[in-house]
Design a protein around this motif. Sequence first.
Motif, mmCIF file in Angstrom:
data_model
loop_
_atom_site.group_PDB
_atom_site.id
_atom_site.type_symbol
_atom_site.label_atom_id
_atom_site.label_comp_id
_atom_site.label_asym_id
_atom_site.label_seq_id
_atom_site.Cartn_x
_atom_site.Cartn_y
_atom_site.Cartn_z
ATOM 1 N N PHE A 140 24.841 48.725 93.053
ATOM 2 C CA PHE A 140 23.473 48.339 93.417
ATOM 3 C C PHE A 140 22.793 49.335 94.358
ATOM 4 N N GLU A 141 23.553 50.246 94.939
ATOM 5 C CA GLU A 141 23.020 51.222 95.884
ATOM 6 C C GLU A 141 22.215 50.550 97.005
ATOM 7 N N PRO A 142 22.882 49.752 97.836
ATOM 8 C CA PRO A 142 22.182 49.013 98.887
ATOM 9 C C PRO A 142 21.693 49.898 100.026
ATOM 10 N N GLU A 143 20.549 49.534 100.576
ATOM 11 C CA GLU A 143 19.993 50.196 101.758
ATOM 12 C C GLU A 143 19.689 49.117 102.789
ATOM 13 N N PRO A 144 20.584 48.914 103.765
ATOM 14 C CA PRO A 144 20.363 47.868 104.757
ATOM 15 C C PRO A 144 19.126 48.141 105.604
ATOM 16 N N GLY A 145 18.354 47.114 105.865
ATOM 17 C CA GLY A 145 17.183 47.195 106.727
ATOM 18 C C GLY A 145 17.201 46.055 107.723
ATOM 19 N N PRO A 146 16.226 46.015 108.627
ATOM 20 C CA PRO A 146 16.226 44.973 109.658
ATOM 21 C C PRO A 146 16.013 43.562 109.109
ATOM 22 N N GLU A 147 15.321 43.435 107.980
ATOM 23 C CA GLU A 147 15.035 42.113 107.428
ATOM 24 C C GLU A 147 15.622 41.888 106.047
ATOM 25 N N ALA A 148 15.990 42.963 105.362
ATOM 26 C CA ALA A 148 16.498 42.824 104.000
ATOM 27 C C ALA A 148 17.359 44.023 103.626
ATOM 28 N N VAL A 149 18.250 43.784 102.678
ATOM 29 C CA VAL A 149 19.014 44.866 102.058
ATOM 30 C C VAL A 149 18.324 45.184 100.738
ATOM 31 N N LEU A 150 17.724 46.367 100.652
ATOM 32 C CA LEU A 150 17.067 46.781 99.417
ATOM 33 C C LEU A 150 18.108 47.343 98.466
ATOM 34 N N LEU A 151 17.960 47.034 97.185
ATOM 35 C CA LEU A 151 18.890 47.484 96.164
ATOM 36 C C LEU A 151 18.186 48.521 95.298
ATOM 37 N N HIS A 152 18.594 49.777 95.442
ATOM 38 C CA HIS A 152 17.903 50.870 94.758
ATOM 39 C C HIS A 152 18.219 50.941 93.267
ATOM 40 N N ASN A 153 19.317 50.326 92.854
ATOM 41 C CA ASN A 153 19.691 50.412 91.444
ATOM 42 C C ASN A 153 19.989 49.035 90.880
ATOM 43 N N CYS A 154 19.613 48.826 89.621
ATOM 44 C CA CYS A 154 19.994 47.614 88.898
ATOM 45 C C CYS A 154 21.075 47.982 87.890
ATOM 46 N N PRO A 155 22.293 47.491 88.045
ATOM 47 C CA PRO A 155 23.351 47.806 87.084
ATOM 48 C C PRO A 155 23.089 47.247 85.691
ATOM 49 N N PHE A 156 22.063 46.388 85.578
ATOM 50 C CA PHE A 156 21.740 45.753 84.299
ATOM 51 C C PHE A 156 20.372 46.216 83.794
ATOM 52 N N HIS A 157 19.983 47.437 84.139
ATOM 53 C CA HIS A 157 18.614 47.910 83.986
ATOM 54 C C HIS A 157 18.047 47.739 82.576
ATOM 55 N N ALA A 158 18.743 48.233 81.563
ATOM 56 C CA ALA A 158 18.196 48.185 80.201
ATOM 57 C C ALA A 158 18.009 46.747 79.730
ATOM 58 N N LEU A 159 18.978 45.895 80.027
ATOM 59 C CA LEU A 159 18.856 44.492 79.638
ATOM 60 C C LEU A 159 17.737 43.802 80.405
ATOM 61 N N ALA A 160 17.625 44.120 81.693
ATOM 62 C CA ALA A 160 16.576 43.510 82.514
ATOM 63 C C ALA A 160 15.188 43.916 82.033
ATOM 64 N N SER A 161 15.069 45.130 81.501
ATOM 65 C CA SER A 161 13.787 45.591 80.994
ATOM 66 C C SER A 161 13.371 44.819 79.740
ATOM 67 N N ARG A 162 14.353 44.412 78.934
ATOM 68 C CA ARG A 162 14.060 43.737 77.670
ATOM 69 C C ARG A 162 14.026 42.217 77.808
ATOM 70 N N TYR A 163 14.889 41.679 78.659
ATOM 71 C CA TYR A 163 14.998 40.221 78.814
ATOM 72 C C TYR A 163 14.882 39.883 80.297
ATOM 73 N N THR A 164 13.729 40.175 80.844
ATOM 74 C CA THR A 164 13.546 40.166 82.299
ATOM 75 C C THR A 164 13.883 38.824 82.936
ATOM 76 N N ASP A 165 13.277 37.742 82.453
ATOM 77 C CA ASP A 165 13.482 36.443 83.100
ATOM 78 C C ASP A 165 14.950 36.029 83.065
ATOM 79 N N LEU A 166 15.590 36.207 81.915
ATOM 80 C CA LEU A 166 16.993 35.806 81.777
ATOM 81 C C LEU A 166 17.898 36.648 82.663
ATOM 82 N N VAL A 167 17.814 37.964 82.532
ATOM 83 C CA VAL A 167 18.761 38.841 83.226
ATOM 84 C C VAL A 167 18.515 38.857 84.729
#
Length: 204
Positions: A140-167
């Motif tokens: 996920f390539e996390p980047e810790p911050g004061p209020e949230a950990v941002l995730l720079h990468n989605c390991p499910f990127h291609a699927l999330a692009s096609r089936y966004t709500d589900l994935v």
Amino acid sequence: MTDGWTAMKALTDTSRRALYDYVRRRPHPVTRDDAARATGMTRGLAAFHLDKLVDVGLLQAHYETPHGQPRGRGRTPKVYRLHADGVAFTLPARRYEIIADILAEAMSSGEEPATVACRRGHGVATPDAGLTEVLDGLGFEPEPGPEAVLLHNCPFHALASRYTDLVCGLNQAFLSGVIDGCGAEGAEARLVPRPGFCCVEIRV
């Protein structure tokens, strides 16, 4: 598309990999000065390695006024961004088998996919490892911050692009399980879609 072996060989150099990762995570093209400051290199060294990454097809370069800066006098600076055609391998690796396993188990057991996803997330985490460490290991390539950990990468990127709500929904449930498995009290996986990041962020 650049040759995957040539690109991979170029990224075995730690300086080039650091610069590539920096450019890849920026939503806008970056200058040599930006890249040098971010990676702790001199401007000349950063420029050398950036141009080598252009040579092997990992980056593209052109001249433009940097994003968010007024047009000044003198020569327009050279900026770098990811090559539009991509590369023949993914960095970091995708983890599509996780989604496949979740859906297969849900279909065979009759459980809700989100329930299975949460359990899978809990199973890959251990209280002995910190949340950021586990997220990094999952790609996920996390980047810790004061209020949230941002995730720079989605390991499910291609699927999330096609089936966004589900994935993305399964991703949120999976990460909720990871948080629980790590014993990260007070943390919460929230859907916060934004360009260039995973659709989920970890509020802390």
